[in-house]
Motif scaffolding. Structure first.
Motif, PDB file in Angstrom:
ATOM      1  N   ALA A 157       0.903  -1.352  -0.074  1.00  8.84           N
ATOM      2  CA  ALA A 157       0.061   0.049   0.106  1.00  8.84           C
ATOM      3  C   ALA A 157       1.110   1.331   0.079  1.00  8.84           C
ATOM      4  N   SER A 197       0.498   5.345   0.607  1.00  6.82           N
ATOM      5  CA  SER A 197      -0.367   6.519   1.399  1.00  6.82           C
ATOM      6  C   SER A 197       0.185   7.647   1.284  1.00  6.82           C
ATOM      7  N   ILE A 227      -4.941   6.453   0.743  1.00  8.47           N
ATOM      8  CA  ILE A 227      -4.353   5.433   0.653  1.00  8.47           C
ATOM      9  C   ILE A 227      -4.891   4.637  -0.553  1.00  8.47           C
ATOM     10  N   GLN A 265      -4.372   0.602  -1.821  1.00  8.99           N
ATOM     11  CA  GLN A 265      -3.918  -0.586  -1.258  1.00  8.99           C
ATOM     12  C   GLN A 265      -4.256  -1.619  -2.481  1.00  8.99           C
ATOM     13  N   THR A 304      -4.238  -5.246  -4.137  1.00  5.97           N
ATOM     14  CA  THR A 304      -4.891  -6.476  -3.678  1.00  5.97           C
ATOM     15  C   THR A 304      -5.192  -7.257  -4.851  1.00  5.97           C
ATOM     16  N   ILE A 364      -6.865  -2.338  -7.114  1.00  2.00           N
ATOM     17  CA  ILE A 364      -6.561  -1.385  -6.317  1.00  2.00           C
ATOM     18  C   ILE A 364      -7.708  -0.881  -5.532  1.00  2.00           C
ATOM     19  N   GLY A 418     -10.203   1.415   2.656  1.00  2.00           N
ATOM     20  CA  GLY A 418      -8.739   1.097   3.211  1.00  2.00           C
ATOM     21  C   GLY A 418      -8.911   0.264   4.302  1.00  2.00           C
TER      22      GLY A 418
END
Length: 558
Positions: free
Chosen positions: A225, A227, A245, A247, A249, A253, A279
């Protein structure tokens, strides 16, 4: 006095105590004190060669104290940094035309810069260890009748189950790059009911001014991630922090956003209005301008949240306060209140839904260790007792039986180190005190004769140092003494003027004729005196002011 380094371990002279004037003394008071001591210590007042040599030492010391305190510039430096400030370091940059207030401010700034450089040499490690314990089986065990008969109960199965339900470990270190740029490396690991995860964070923060900063953070662990966070003071009473942020995955995103607006309600209260959306690893910090670091809670990826928090600090003690908060976490609401006092390391929490628990915690330096124990789901008398009375008793037992002996041993070692580091200085102080008392004898005889003739203030006995309690069964004026005491009858009588005696709130060890016979220990001054031929007695601590005579000092004679 506490000593934290070898440099601070050296005994410093107290010019105010030596002249026996208050720190706010006027120039006239300083001149009068100088003239009084000069009459005793001036070399021309003594014919005997031995006394003349002693007088030169004491007169030079008196002159040095007078020169510093009578000069506004030197006095300002001395008040700020002590005798070290009068040395060459830093003095060359001070313009002699500056006012004493400007000199104080400049030297305080120098001291702060030196302290800041020392801080930046360290990595400033901080950590937090939290181990949650589930002990509900102690008070609300499962009923054996719920199980099949084929399972026979035995002694082992009858023991209540106490298990660790979750653990969390965090640690961080700072790496200052410049005055305005700092990198921070941190890591965290958490488990819940046997499963969990962790991550590593690397952040870079740049401070634009005292009103704003920005931070870029990269996180690896439960999916990478990135931020971006920021802080800004909007007005005198409002400040904002927030960020976004991203992240990464397997599903793509996942963005998140968080924002907090805070208002200084009054001198001791701050209100927060927060919104978090998306987030799961976002953590914001607001630790600028004296605000304590406030990490936001982790959020469920699909549950946005709004939170209102009010924090109030006790007016007399910024170590204690109360916090209330309420918020909306997706479909459910939550509210809680917390009262805490950091200095005593105690915390009390109430939360909805109702339950009982015991939250013991220990803070040492920048490390925090907490062990919250969950005792029951509903309020019951037994768990409440074990969550309140038992921890208190355990705290007292541990403090008296373990902590205090360790602290006493540490203090003993520190005192011994002080004595070793100041051995030569203490010998010099003792020689000066004995020389001063020899030089005082003529003045002592004169003052004592005058006070006796007019039935004024006559000092019968005065001792200074580590005194024990009054011995039982002894007569009036008898005090049990340790080996670390000094007879100061002569110098105390010499302080009497017109049947009055005043000693200001400074250490007595710097008075002429005194020295520190018990370095690092608690010292007291015990005086027995007659006033109007009536016996009086008083005992004061080392830094306590004293005025004689007083009716309350009159001894009860049976």
């Amino acid at each position: 006095m506490d000593f934290d380094s070898d440099e601070e371990n050296v005994i410093e002279e107290d010019f105010y105590a030596f002249l026996n004037v208050p720190k706010e003394a006027t120039k006239e008071e300083i001149n009068n004190a100088y003239r009084r001591l000069s009459r005793m210590y001036h070399p021309d007042k003594h014919v005997d060669p031995a006394l003349k040599a002693k007088a030169e030492v004491m007169f030079n010391k008196t002159k040095r104290a007078y020169e510093v305190l009578s000069d506004p510039h030197q006095r300002a430096i001395y008040d700020s940094l002590g005798t070290k400030g009068l040395e060459t370091e830093g003095w060359e940059i001070v313009q002699r035309t500056k006012t004493p207030a400007e000199i104080r401010a400049e030297y305080e700034q120098l001291a702060e810069e030196r302290a800041e450089r020392k801080k930046k040499q360290a990595t400033n490690p901080t950590g937090n260890i939290t181990i949650a314990i589930n002990a509900t089986d102690l008070f609300n065990p499962y009923d054996d009748e719920l199980f099949d008969d084929e399972y026979e109960s035995d002694f082992i199965s009858g023991i209540p189950t106490v298990e660790v339900s979750s653990m969390q470990f965090t640690q961080s270190v700072d790496f200052p790059l410049t005055q305005k740029d700092t990198c921070t490396l941190s890591g965290q690991l958490q488990t819940q009911n046997g499963t969990g995860g962790g991550g590593v964070n690397l952040s870079w923060r740049h401070i634009f001014s005292h009103k704003s900063w920005a931070e870029l953070e990269m996180t690896a662990g439960s999916g990478p991630a990135v931020s971006f966070k920021g802080f800004r003071t909007l007005t005198k009473r409002f400040f904002w922090n927030g960020g976004t942020i991203l992240q990464f995955t397997p599903e793509g995103i996942r963005p998140g956003i968080m924002s907090t607006l805070a208002m200084q309600i009054d001198k001791h209260s701050v209100g927060y209005l927060s919104y978090h959306g998306g987030g799961s690893v976002a953590v914001l910090h607001a630790n600028h301008q004296g605000y304590r670091e406030q990490p936001f809670q982790r959020l469920h990826p699909s549950r946005p949240a709004a939170l209102v928090r009010l924090t109030s600090v006790h007016p007399q003690d910024d170590e204690s306060g109360i916090e209330t908060q309420s918020g909306w976490l997706g479909p459910s609401a939550d509210s809680s209140s917390t009262a805490q006092r950091r200095r005593s390391r105690s915390t009390a929490t109430s939360r909805s839904p109702s339950s009982a628990g015991c939250p013991p915690a220990l803070t040492r330096a920048s490390q925090t260790y907490s062990f919250p124990i969950h005792l029951c789901e509903e309020i019951m008398p037994a768990p409440v007792f074990y969550a309140t009375i038992v921890p208190l008793v355990a705290y007292v037992v541990v403090k008296k039986g373990l902590v205090e002996p360790i602290l006493r041993e540490e203090k003993s070692k520190k005192v011994e180190k002080q004595k070793q580091d100041n051995y030569n200085k203490l010998l010099e102080k003792r020689r000066e005190a004995m020389a001063a008392q020899d030089l005082m004898m003529a003045t002592y005889d004169r003052i004592r004769e005058e006070e006796t003739r007019k039935k004024g203030l006559v000092v019968v006995k005065a001792v200074y140092g580590r005194l024990f309690a009054e011995a039982s069964g002894q007569g009036q004026g008898d005090m049990e003494l340790s080996n670390e005491v000094l007879d100061v009858t002569v110098p105390v009588q010499c302080l009497v003027k017109d049947s009055k005696l005043t000693i200001h709130d400074r250490t007595k060890s710097e008075l002429p004729g005194f020295f520190d016979p018990a370095l690092g220990e608690e010292k007291m001054l015990h005086i027995i005196y007659n006033y109007h031929e009536q016996p009086h007695e008083v005992t004061i601590s080392d830094n306590e002011p004293l005025r004689l005579p007083k009716t309350s000092h009159r001894a009860n004679v049976t």
